[in-house]
Design an enzyme around this catalytic site. Sequence first.
Site, short mmCIF file in Angstrom:
data_model
loop_
_atom_site.label_atom_id
_atom_site.label_comp_id
_atom_site.label_asym_id
_atom_site.label_seq_id
_atom_site.Cartn_x
_atom_site.Cartn_y
_atom_site.Cartn_z
N ASP A 157 12.43 15.93 -3.99
CA ASP A 157 12.23 14.65 -4.67
C ASP A 157 10.74 14.41 -4.98
OD1 ASP A 157 11.09 13.96 -2.25
OD2 ASP A 157 12.59 12.44 -1.73
N GLU A 160 8.43 15.45 -2.22
CA GLU A 160 8.54 16.85 -1.78
C GLU A 160 9.46 16.97 -0.55
OE1 GLU A 160 5.63 18.22 -3.66
OE2 GLU A 160 4.06 16.76 -3.31
N GLU A 317 -4.27 7.07 -1.42
CA GLU A 317 -2.84 7.29 -1.65
C GLU A 317 -2.02 6.21 -0.95
OE1 GLU A 317 -0.93 10.70 0.48
OE2 GLU A 317 -0.46 11.36 -1.55
C1 BGC Z 1 3.33 13.30 -2.73
C2 BGC Z 1 3.65 13.65 -4.17
C3 BGC Z 1 2.39 13.81 -4.98
C4 BGC Z 1 1.41 14.72 -4.28
C5 BGC Z 1 0.08 14.77 -4.99
C6 BGC Z 1 2.34 14.27 -2.16
O1 BGC Z 1 2.01 13.86 -0.86
O2 BGC Z 1 4.51 13.34 -1.96
O3 BGC Z 1 4.42 12.67 -4.76
O4 BGC Z 1 2.72 14.32 -6.22
O5 BGC Z 1 1.20 14.29 -2.98
O6 BGC Z 1 -0.49 13.50 -5.12
#
Ligand code: BGC
Length: 361
Positions: A157, A160, A317
């Site tokens: 998903d 990941e 994030e």
């Molecule tokens: C997230 C992803 C994202 C990636 C890069 C991962 O930790 O689960 O959704 O695309 O980081 O930002």
Amino acid sequence: MTLVSHSLDVIKRYQSAGGAYPASPTFSAYRGYSWLRDGAFIAEGVSRHGDRSGAEAFHAWCARVISDRAGQVDSLVARSERGERVSPAEMLPTRFTLDGVDGDDDWWDFQLDGYGTWLWALREHSQRYGAAVAGTEKGVRTAARYLTAFWDLPCYDWWEEHVEQRHVATLGSIHAGLRAAVALGVLSPAESAAASEAVAGIEALVSADGVAESGYLMKWLGNSAVDGSLLACVEPFGLYPVGHPVGEATVREVERQLAVEGGVYRYLADTFYGGGRWVLLAGFLGWNHARAGRREEARRYLDWMAAQADPSGDLPEQVSDRLLVPGREQEWVERWGPVAKPLLWSHGMYLILADELGVTS
Ligand code: BGC
């Protein structure tokens, strides 16, 4: 400097010479890699604020990395048409090095959503500026063939996770991407018909197995938990658009279960870095409120996003002050270091929501 100009600046500063957007230039596990999912939303953010050339460089980069793999796609499609099973490890990657090569670090490497999200973002950009992005045709056709053939396979998903499931947000991204590919007008008649058939297949499958009894979209087919990524199935992907009862119920349920004071969790069982609130998901929730005409609520999410910037303006994030499972934070800090910052996708979402609300500086 305002957060709009800082976000544009951070994104431009780290875009590679070839056009790729690194997910987070300094974070150990992401450094040196570009994701189609992150990049597509980042490109949409800068495209809305006038950085036409930055967005087009990204789209041209995507088209190149995808069309470089046209042979791989053709052979996967041919094998699956002969009834052979293709394994997740043989599929196209989730992320690429900035120069467009498959990485050699282990990753959760079979995700379909990014290919759909890229097609969606390319079409948004082309419509906004009234012109096709040069050199993207073969990439569009390759991505569309790939999604048309494999949309109903389980895959990882947005986060990941759970490769064995069919995720509703992933299906929503593919649905939007295939519609965009058809609308871009570069598919052959046969490709276009097959893509439209896949779009109808997604609609039928999600309405049969992806809607919970009380009317909202589920995290994956048959699992009635919610996930922040489902917001995208309403706005922007329009699998169930703003105004549709399923779309409305989804936004309501995600907000009820996952939003706390402007920040939004990914899902209730999240343990990544202890499970904090994600800046980019506040962007999706605000975007949905804005499109539904609830501007004050949308503004609350924009303000919360802005309040998460550090003194230099960089957005992380996730935010770690109200963790779902505080005991699971340290193991990630030890494994990968502090939470990713700046995360370019967080800045991209800030740009999108700011634009929705008419905040241009
Ligand atoms: C997230 C992803 C994202 C990636 C890069 C991962 O930790 O689960 O959704 O695309 O980081 O930002």
